[in-house]
Design an enzyme around this catalytic site. Structure first.
Site, PDB file in Angstrom:
ATOM      1  CE  LYS A  12      -3.718  -0.059   2.554  1.00  0.00           C
ATOM      2  NZ  LYS A  12      -4.658   0.041   3.706  1.00  0.00           N
ATOM      3  CG  ASP A  76     -11.321   0.604   6.502  1.00  0.00           C
ATOM      4  OD1 ASP A  76     -10.393  -0.214   6.655  1.00  0.00           O
ATOM      5  OD2 ASP A  76     -12.510   0.312   6.707  1.00  0.00           O
ATOM      6  CE  LYS A 182      -4.167  -2.306  -7.012  1.00  0.00           C
ATOM      7  NZ  LYS A 182      -3.567  -3.170  -5.972  1.00  0.00           N
ATOM      8  CG  HIS A 187     -10.033   0.946  -4.478  1.00  0.00           C
ATOM      9  ND1 HIS A 187      -9.184   0.139  -5.202  1.00  0.00           N
ATOM     10  CD2 HIS A 187      -9.908   0.522  -3.186  1.00  0.00           C
ATOM     11  CE1 HIS A 187      -8.587  -0.715  -4.407  1.00  0.00           C
ATOM     12  NE2 HIS A 187      -9.003  -0.511  -3.176  1.00  0.00           N
ATOM     13  NE  ARG A 188      -4.934   2.089  -0.731  1.00  0.00           N
ATOM     14  CZ  ARG A 188      -5.041   0.804  -1.029  1.00  0.00           C
ATOM     15  NH1 ARG A 188      -4.455   0.316  -2.102  1.00  0.00           N
ATOM     16  NH2 ARG A 188      -5.720  -0.011  -0.254  1.00  0.00           N
TER      17      ARG A 188
END
Length: 209
Positions: A12, A76, A182, A187-188
Site C-alpha cells: 500500500k 480503509d 492499476k 479506488h485508492r
C-alpha cells in the site's frame, strides 16, 4: 512538509508514494516513524475506520509535539460483492481471520460464487481516505472501482483480493495489471487524487516544480 500515512502495509505505501510523487512532501509510513497501529477498526463504515486510524496517530504525535508541518492520512478499503450483500466490506482485512492468507480468502470467495452467473458477479473496491492537519482539521474523500468477481484467480501483481477482481473493460484482473496501470484506475488512486485536490485547495500541500 510531511505526510504520514497510517499503514504498515508495504504494498500500500508503495502505491501511495507513486501516486503522491508530485506532492512536495516526504511520504512516511508508520514504520518510518517507529510506530505501529493498535487502533481497533470497529467502525460500521470505511469512513469511520479511517478516522479511527488518523485520530490514533494524531494523538500520539500531538503528545510528542510532533505535528508541525504534518498531515496524517489513513484509508480503509475493502471488496464489496453485490450478491453477498456487500461482503466482505469493512471486514475485508479480517475476513476469515487476520492471519489467513489471501490465497485462502480468495479461494473461499470463488467457492462461494461458483454457481453465480456472470451478470450477478458485480463487485466494487471501495476506498475512503481521511486526513487531519496540524490544526486538527479533518478532510474526507471516498471512491470506488467497479468490476466483477472472476471465475479463477489470475495474476501475481498487486496484493489482497486483486487476483480475483476482474475488469471487463481491460479483460484482466487487477492482479494482472502493472503498478502504473492499476494506480491510474484503482479506488485508492482515485481517492488519493481527490484528496490531493482537497488539500491543495486548502493551501495545505503544494506540488513539486
Amino acid at each position: 512538509m510531511r505526510i504520514v500515512f497510517a499503514t504498515g502495509n508495504a504494498g500500500k505505501i508503495r502505491e501511495i508514494r507513486d501516486i503522491l510523487a508530485d506532492v512536495d512532501a516526504e511520504i512516511l509510513s508508520l514504520k518510518d516513524l517507529g510506530l505501529s497501529s493498535e487502533a481497533e477498526e470497529n467502525g460500521s463504515s470505511f469512513g469511520e475506520n479511517a478516522r479511527i486510524k488518523i485520530m490514533e496517530i494524531y494523538d500520539i504525535l500531538n503528545k510528542r509535539s510532533d505535528m508541525k508541518d504534518t498531515v496524517i492520512m489513513a484509508d480503509d478499503s475493502g471488496l464489496c460483492i453485490d450478491c453477498l450483500g456487500g461482503e466482505p466490506g469493512v471486514h475485508s482485512a479480517r475476513y476469515m481471520g487476520h492471519d489467513t492468507s489471501y490465497v485462502i480468502k480468495n479461494r473461499a470467495i470463488l467457492d462461494r460464487l461458483r454457481d453465480v452467473p456472470e451478470e450477478e458477479r458485480g463487485a466494487g473496491f471501495v476506498c475512503h481516505i481521511s486526513a487531519i492537519d496540524e490544526n486538527g482539521r479533518i478532510f474526507d474523500a471516498e471512491g470506488e472501482m467497479r468490476g466483477r468477481i472472476a471465475h479463477e484467480s489470475r495474476g501475481s501483481e498487486g496484493f489482497g483480493y486483486d487476483p480475483i477482481f476482474y475488469l471487463p473493460e481491460l479483460g484482466r484482473t487487477s492482479g494482472e495489471l502493472s503498478e502504473e496501470e492499476k494506480n491510474a484506475i484503482s479506488h485508492r488512486g482515485k481517492v488519493l487524487r481527490m484528496m490531493k485536490d482537497i488539500l491543495s485547495g486548502e493551501g495545505i500541500i503544494s506540488f513539486r516544480q
